[in-house]
Design an enzyme around this catalytic site. Sequence first.
Site, PDB file in Angstrom:
ATOM      1  CE  LYS A  11      56.946   5.699 -30.972  1.00 16.47           C
ATOM      2  NZ  LYS A  11      55.325   5.277 -31.353  1.00 16.47           N
ATOM      3  CE1 TYR A  51      55.966   0.192 -31.704  1.00 17.89           C
ATOM      4  CE2 TYR A  51      57.240   0.339 -33.635  1.00 17.89           C
ATOM      5  CZ  TYR A  51      56.892   0.928 -32.497  1.00 17.89           C
ATOM      6  OH  TYR A  51      57.063   2.038 -31.847  1.00 17.89           O
ATOM      7  CG  PHE A  59      47.930   0.525 -37.574  1.00 18.28           C
ATOM      8  CD1 PHE A  59      46.640   0.268 -37.020  1.00 18.28           C
ATOM      9  CD2 PHE A  59      48.984   0.511 -36.857  1.00 18.28           C
ATOM     10  CE1 PHE A  59      46.512  -0.327 -35.727  1.00 18.28           C
ATOM     11  CE2 PHE A  59      48.794  -0.168 -35.474  1.00 18.28           C
ATOM     12  CZ  PHE A  59      47.568  -0.578 -34.983  1.00 18.28           C
ATOM     13  NE  ARG A  87      52.919   2.140 -21.640  1.00 27.03           N
ATOM     14  CZ  ARG A  87      52.679   1.722 -23.164  1.00 27.03           C
ATOM     15  NH1 ARG A  87      53.678   1.762 -23.955  1.00 27.03           N
ATOM     16  NH2 ARG A  87      51.278   1.774 -23.558  1.00 27.03           N
ATOM     17  CB  THR A  93      48.303   3.845 -27.301  1.00 28.22           C
ATOM     18  OG1 THR A  93      49.045   3.271 -26.390  1.00 28.22           O
ATOM     19  CG2 THR A  93      48.907   3.811 -28.740  1.00 28.22           C
ATOM     20  NE  ARG A 104      52.750   7.703 -26.946  1.00 29.90           N
ATOM     21  CZ  ARG A 104      52.786   6.508 -26.904  1.00 29.90           C
ATOM     22  NH1 ARG A 104      51.630   5.911 -26.093  1.00 29.90           N
ATOM     23  NH2 ARG A 104      53.507   5.576 -27.388  1.00 29.90           N
ATOM     24  CG  ASN A 114      52.448   7.692 -30.615  1.00 29.43           C
ATOM     25  OD1 ASN A 114      53.530   7.458 -31.066  1.00 29.43           O
ATOM     26  ND2 ASN A 114      51.876   6.562 -29.996  1.00 29.43           N
ATOM     27  CG  HIS A 117      58.670   2.507 -27.834  1.00 28.49           C
ATOM     28  ND1 HIS A 117      57.785   1.593 -27.705  1.00 28.49           N
ATOM     29  CD2 HIS A 117      59.595   1.841 -26.801  1.00 28.49           C
ATOM     30  CE1 HIS A 117      58.179   0.563 -26.945  1.00 28.49           C
ATOM     31  NE2 HIS A 117      59.238   0.646 -26.692  1.00 28.49           N
ATOM     32  CD  GLU A 128      60.289  -2.780 -25.684  1.00 27.60           C
ATOM     33  OE1 GLU A 128      60.372  -1.538 -25.113  1.00 27.60           O
ATOM     34  OE2 GLU A 128      59.142  -3.210 -26.099  1.00 27.60           O
TER      35      GLU A 128
HETATM   36  N1  UDP Z   1      49.951   2.675 -33.556  1.00 25.48           N
HETATM   37  C1  UDP Z   1      49.105   3.292 -34.399  1.00 25.48           C
HETATM   38  N2  UDP Z   1      47.797   3.033 -34.484  1.00 25.48           N
HETATM   39  C2  UDP Z   1      47.108   2.595 -33.535  1.00 25.48           C
HETATM   40  C3  UDP Z   1      47.778   1.956 -32.422  1.00 25.48           C
HETATM   41  C4  UDP Z   1      49.440   2.092 -32.547  1.00 25.48           C
HETATM   42  O1  UDP Z   1      49.551   3.990 -35.546  1.00 25.48           O
HETATM   43  O2  UDP Z   1      45.999   2.228 -33.573  1.00 25.48           O
HETATM   44  C5  UDP Z   1      51.199   2.883 -33.564  1.00 25.48           C
HETATM   45  C6  UDP Z   1      51.497   4.179 -32.384  1.00 25.48           C
HETATM   46  O3  UDP Z   1      52.975   4.879 -32.957  1.00 25.48           O
HETATM   47  C7  UDP Z   1      52.010   3.341 -31.190  1.00 25.48           C
HETATM   48  C8  UDP Z   1      52.647   2.064 -31.903  1.00 25.48           C
HETATM   49  O4  UDP Z   1      51.916   1.836 -33.138  1.00 25.48           O
HETATM   50  O5  UDP Z   1      52.808   4.121 -30.332  1.00 25.48           O
HETATM   51  C9  UDP Z   1      52.690   0.988 -30.912  1.00 25.48           C
HETATM   52  O6  UDP Z   1      51.532   0.439 -30.678  1.00 25.48           O
HETATM   53  P1  UDP Z   1      51.344   0.104 -29.061  1.00 25.48           P
HETATM   54  O7  UDP Z   1      49.844  -0.373 -28.973  1.00 25.48           O
HETATM   55  O8  UDP Z   1      52.397  -0.818 -28.605  1.00 25.48           O
HETATM   56  O9  UDP Z   1      51.216   1.349 -28.223  1.00 25.48           O
HETATM   57  P2  UDP Z   1      52.210   1.976 -27.172  1.00 25.48           P
HETATM   58  O10 UDP Z   1      53.039   0.927 -26.509  1.00 25.48           O
HETATM   59  O11 UDP Z   1      53.138   2.927 -28.057  1.00 25.48           O
HETATM   60  O12 UDP Z   1      51.396   3.197 -26.301  1.00 25.48           O
HETATM   61 MG    MG Z   2      53.813  -0.642 -26.865  1.00 30.46          MG
END
Ligand code: UDP
Ligand code: MG
Length: 134
Positions: A11, A51, A59, A87, A93, A104, A114, A117, A128
Site C-alpha cells: 500500500k 473495497y 471509514f 494472511r 487487520t 503489520r 497497514n 493487502h 483480484e
Molecule cells: N480498514 C480500516 N478500518 C477498519 C477496517 C479496515 O481503515 O476498521 C481498512 C484497512 O486498510 C484494511 C482495509 O480497510 O486493510 C480492508 O479491510 P478488510 O476488512 O478487508 O481487512 P484486510 O483484509 O485488509 O485485513
Molecule cells: Mg480484506
Amino acid sequence: MATERTYIMLKPDCVKRGLIGEVIARIERKGYRIIDAKMMRLNEPVLREHYAHLADKPFFPDIVSYMMSGPVLGMIVEGENAVLGMRILMGATKFEEAAAGTIRGDFASSTSENIIHGSDSAENAEIEIKRFFG
Ligand code: UDP
Ligand code: MG
C-alpha cells in the site's frame, strides 16, 4: 497442501516509507514466489470495486483516498497454501491485534495505514488477480 496464487498489494504507506524491500524479503524468505509485479496508481472506480465489502462503513472514503495517495505495488504471489499463509505473514487487520513478527505487527502505524493487502480466500484471489492483472 496445494499450490495457490494470491493477490498481494503493498500500500502507499509501504512504498512511501521505503519498506518494499523489507516486505518482499519476508515473502521470499517464507518460500513464496513473486510471479508478477507492477507499480500502479489506483483510481476511484477500481478501489470502490476492490473495497465494495466495506462500502457502508464510515471509514470507506478514508480508505479510498489513502489508497489513492501514492503508488502501490501489486503482486501475484504463489506457493503452498499461499492465500492463508500470506494472511498469517501479514498479521491481523486491527492495528492493536497484529502480532509482533508479522508484517503489520512490525510496521503498521494504524488500522487504516497497514502496509499490505492480501486476498482473504482462494475465490477472491482469482477475482483480484483478474482485477489488477487482467
Ligand atoms: N480498514 C480500516 N478500518 C477498519 C477496517 C479496515 O481503515 O476498521 C481498512 C484497512 O486498510 C484494511 C482495509 O480497510 O486493510 C480492508 O479491510 P478488510 O476488512 O478487508 O481487512 P484486510 O483484509 O485488509 O485485513
Ligand atoms: Mg480484506
